[in-house]
Design a protein around this motif. Sequence first.
Motif, PDB file in Angstrom:
ATOM      1  N   GLU A 100       1.112   5.360   5.973  1.00  8.49           N
ATOM      2  CA  GLU A 100       0.724   4.352   4.996  1.00  8.49           C
ATOM      3  C   GLU A 100      -0.799   4.313   4.954  1.00  8.49           C
ATOM      4  OE1 GLU A 100       1.351  -0.372   3.975  1.00  8.49           O
ATOM      5  OE2 GLU A 100       2.016   0.407   5.898  1.00  8.49           O
ATOM      6  N   MET A 112       0.838  -1.177   0.000  1.00  5.62           N
ATOM      7  CA  MET A 112       0.000   0.000   0.000  1.00  5.62           C
ATOM      8  C   MET A 112       0.885   1.242   0.000  1.00  5.62           C
ATOM      9  SD  MET A 112      -3.147  -0.876  -0.162  1.00  5.62           S
ATOM     10  CE  MET A 112      -2.867  -2.339  -1.112  1.00  5.62           C
ATOM     11  N   ARG A 165      -4.432   2.713   3.331  1.00  8.02           N
ATOM     12  CA  ARG A 165      -5.077   1.568   2.673  1.00  8.02           C
ATOM     13  C   ARG A 165      -6.546   1.905   2.497  1.00  8.02           C
ATOM     14  NH1 ARG A 165      -2.220  -3.689   3.624  1.00  8.02           N
ATOM     15  NH2 ARG A 165      -0.215  -3.083   4.495  1.00  8.02           N
ATOM     16  N   GLY A 166      -6.991   1.957   1.261  1.00  6.29           N
ATOM     17  CA  GLY A 166      -8.401   2.207   0.973  1.00  6.29           C
ATOM     18  C   GLY A 166      -8.806   3.668   1.022  1.00  6.29           C
ATOM     19  N   SER A 195     -10.410   5.456  -1.875  1.00  8.98           N
ATOM     20  CA  SER A 195      -9.627   5.036  -3.049  1.00  8.98           C
ATOM     21  C   SER A 195     -10.477   4.274  -4.059  1.00  8.98           C
ATOM     22  CB  SER A 195      -8.462   4.140  -2.620  1.00  8.98           C
ATOM     23  OG  SER A 195      -7.574   4.833  -1.808  1.00  8.98           O
ATOM     24  N   ALA A 212     -11.176   1.340   5.227  1.00  9.22           N
ATOM     25  CA  ALA A 212      -9.951   2.090   4.963  1.00  9.22           C
ATOM     26  C   ALA A 212      -9.190   2.250   6.272  1.00  9.22           C
ATOM     27  CB  ALA A 212     -10.287   3.460   4.381  1.00  9.22           C
TER      28      ALA A 212
END
Length: 162
Positions: free
Chosen positions: A103, A1, A105-106, A34, A74
């Motif tokens: 970092e 990610m 994610r989503g 995302s 997310a």
Amino acid sequence: MPKLALQISAQLTNVQKLRPATDDAALMMRVKCSSCHEEHKKEVSFSPLDEVDVQGGKGKANFVMSCQFCKRPASANFETPTAKAPLYQPYDGPDFATLCVLEFRGMEPVGFVFEHTTWRAVSEAGAAFAELEFEDGEWTDYDEKGGCEVSVMEVEARWVRA
């Protein structure tokens, strides 16, 4: 990610270092999904001290949410600090420099809000200003030790790949 670095830039007058006031300071951001690219309606707060279980038992994260539109999960995590790379790196101007790395994610960050974070500055004379807050992207004060005005003006933020 993707790991993204939050970089800041500002015009510093008689200030040599600027950073969040504490290592556990929460940062306020605007984010979007995302998957569906829907921007979250409110600003969200990311704290390095928060540890929340990620949906599906996939570990922990500093921030977890579900998209209000498509309901996809997310999360975001601050990069683990080291001796060479502290959580929040001090900014000393005038160009863009990395404040911290996260970092995602989503979700993706689409903005950063300076006004909702308490900051710390050190003047060129060595005076510490422990709990400063930006008002309309600016901060000014007077350095008794150095006998001069200190200010942080024209603050900007951007996200770049780390």
